[in-house]
Design a protein around this motif. Sequence first.
Motif, PDB file in Angstrom:
ATOM      1  N   ARG A  59       0.805  -1.224   0.000  1.00 41.71           N
ATOM      2  CA  ARG A  59       0.000   0.000   0.000  1.00 41.71           C
ATOM      3  C   ARG A  59       0.838   1.274   0.000  1.00 41.71           C
ATOM      4  NH1 ARG A  59      -3.513  -0.302   4.827  1.00 41.71           N
ATOM      5  NH2 ARG A  59      -4.421   1.576   3.971  1.00 41.71           N
ATOM      6  N   TYR A  60       2.134   1.138   0.350  1.00 42.31           N
ATOM      7  CA  TYR A  60       3.001   2.305   0.468  1.00 42.31           C
ATOM      8  C   TYR A  60       4.383   1.999  -0.095  1.00 42.31           C
ATOM      9  CZ  TYR A  60      -0.550   4.103   3.606  1.00 42.31           C
ATOM     10  OH  TYR A  60      -1.739   4.541   4.128  1.00 42.31           O
ATOM     11  N   ASN A  61       5.033   3.038  -0.552  1.00 39.81           N
ATOM     12  CA  ASN A  61       6.405   2.956  -1.019  1.00 39.81           C
ATOM     13  C   ASN A  61       7.299   3.351   0.160  1.00 39.81           C
ATOM     14  OD1 ASN A  61       8.631   2.792  -2.726  1.00 39.81           O
ATOM     15  ND2 ASN A  61       8.450   4.939  -3.321  1.00 39.81           N
ATOM     16  N   LEU A  62       7.787   2.365   0.890  1.00 39.75           N
ATOM     17  CA  LEU A  62       8.568   2.651   2.092  1.00 39.75           C
ATOM     18  C   LEU A  62       9.924   3.248   1.740  1.00 39.75           C
ATOM     19  CD1 LEU A  62       7.792  -0.428   4.353  1.00 39.75           C
ATOM     20  CD2 LEU A  62       6.851   1.877   4.490  1.00 39.75           C
ATOM     21  N   LYS A  63      10.254   4.341   2.424  1.00 39.60           N
ATOM     22  CA  LYS A  63      11.514   5.051   2.207  1.00 39.60           C
ATOM     23  C   LYS A  63      12.493   4.842   3.352  1.00 39.60           C
ATOM     24  CE  LYS A  63      10.738   6.915  -1.733  1.00 39.60           C
ATOM     25  NZ  LYS A  63      11.541   6.502  -2.869  1.00 39.60           N
ATOM     26  N   ALA A  64      11.990   4.498   4.545  1.00 39.46           N
ATOM     27  CA  ALA A  64      12.862   4.256   5.698  1.00 39.46           C
ATOM     28  C   ALA A  64      12.094   3.484   6.755  1.00 39.46           C
ATOM     29  CB  ALA A  64      13.369   5.570   6.281  1.00 39.46           C
ATOM     30  N   LEU A  65      12.836   2.737   7.556  1.00 37.98           N
ATOM     31  CA  LEU A  65      12.284   2.005   8.697  1.00 37.98           C
ATOM     32  C   LEU A  65      12.951   2.518   9.969  1.00 37.98           C
ATOM     33  CD1 LEU A  65      12.471  -1.637   7.325  1.00 37.98           C
ATOM     34  CD2 LEU A  65      10.412  -0.306   7.683  1.00 37.98           C
ATOM     35  N   TYR A  66      12.150   2.619  11.031  1.00 39.37           N
ATOM     36  CA  TYR A  66      12.633   3.038  12.336  1.00 39.37           C
ATOM     37  C   TYR A  66      12.107   2.019  13.344  1.00 39.37           C
ATOM     38  CZ  TYR A  66      13.095   7.507   9.907  1.00 39.37           C
ATOM     39  OH  TYR A  66      13.421   8.500   9.017  1.00 39.37           O
ATOM     40  N   TYR A  67      12.905   1.752  14.390  1.00 34.76           N
ATOM     41  CA  TYR A  67      12.390   0.845  15.405  1.00 34.76           C
ATOM     42  C   TYR A  67      13.014   1.142  16.762  1.00 34.76           C
ATOM     43  CZ  TYR A  67      16.263  -2.547  16.049  1.00 34.76           C
ATOM     44  OH  TYR A  67      17.432  -3.158  16.394  1.00 34.76           O
ATOM     45  N   ALA A  68      12.280   0.716  17.803  1.00 28.90           N
ATOM     46  CA  ALA A  68      12.779   0.802  19.169  1.00 28.90           C
ATOM     47  C   ALA A  68      13.621  -0.436  19.397  1.00 28.90           C
ATOM     48  CB  ALA A  68      11.634   0.880  20.164  1.00 28.90           C
ATOM     49  N   ARG A  69      14.911  -0.263  19.637  1.00 29.23           N
ATOM     50  CA  ARG A  69      15.851  -1.385  19.694  1.00 29.23           C
ATOM     51  C   ARG A  69      16.008  -1.990  21.073  1.00 29.23           C
ATOM     52  NH1 ARG A  69      21.764  -0.356  19.701  1.00 29.23           N
ATOM     53  NH2 ARG A  69      22.133   1.398  21.079  1.00 29.23           N
ATOM     54  N   GLY A  70      15.248  -1.499  22.042  1.00 32.09           N
ATOM     55  CA  GLY A  70      15.297  -2.047  23.387  1.00 32.09           C
ATOM     56  C   GLY A  70      15.519  -0.938  24.398  1.00 32.09           C
ATOM     57  N   PRO A  71      15.507  -1.275  25.662  1.00 30.27           N
ATOM     58  CA  PRO A  71      15.354  -2.608  26.236  1.00 30.27           C
ATOM     59  C   PRO A  71      13.895  -3.046  26.272  1.00 30.27           C
ATOM     60  CG  PRO A  71      15.587  -1.030  28.010  1.00 30.27           C
ATOM     61  CD  PRO A  71      15.708  -0.261  26.710  1.00 30.27           C
ATOM     62  N   GLY A  72      13.700  -4.303  26.617  1.00 26.15           N
ATOM     63  CA  GLY A  72      12.365  -4.879  26.695  1.00 26.15           C
ATOM     64  C   GLY A  72      12.457  -6.383  26.579  1.00 26.15           C
TER      65      GLY A  72
END
Length: 159
Positions: free
Chosen positions: A57-70
């Motif tokens: 549905r989208y043309n993704l240009k970048a990914l972001y994520y929470a890398r921790g802790p958890g």
Amino acid sequence: MPEASPDTIPDAELLIIGVTSPLLVGLYVDGHLVQRYERREKTSSALPAILHDVRYRYNLKALYYARGPGSFMAIKVTYVMAKTFSIALDIPLYASDAFAFNENRPIKAIGRSYFVKSDGEIVIDRRCDGVSGSFSLPLRLDRTLFSQENEPLYILPAV
């Protein structure tokens, strides 16, 4: 489902907060949150379905994520899927610690222990009086919170 032409779908960026339940995923167009996903099932079940939906549905240009802790497993699964998507789509992957998405509140570790961040350092506090803060997707994506240092942030207590 056939792949859509990149020029017929909007550009977007994706933020994944997969350090605990629920899994939160936000889709951002021009830096603004336009779609929110929240799933309580395991990350290994929920995230592939979300990524599949977003991919077509989208043309993704970048990914972001929470890398921790958890949660060790949730972080590991999130990282592997995000990194795989980053490589397959040839888009950058950025990361931030999870405290950016819970107002810097303690994050549940094991037993009565919590991860806390003080003066830029993340440690396990076994005497923490605070209650874990819930996570939330920002309405506006602040790219300054993220870096290209994107390997998972595993902080494990001694056994």
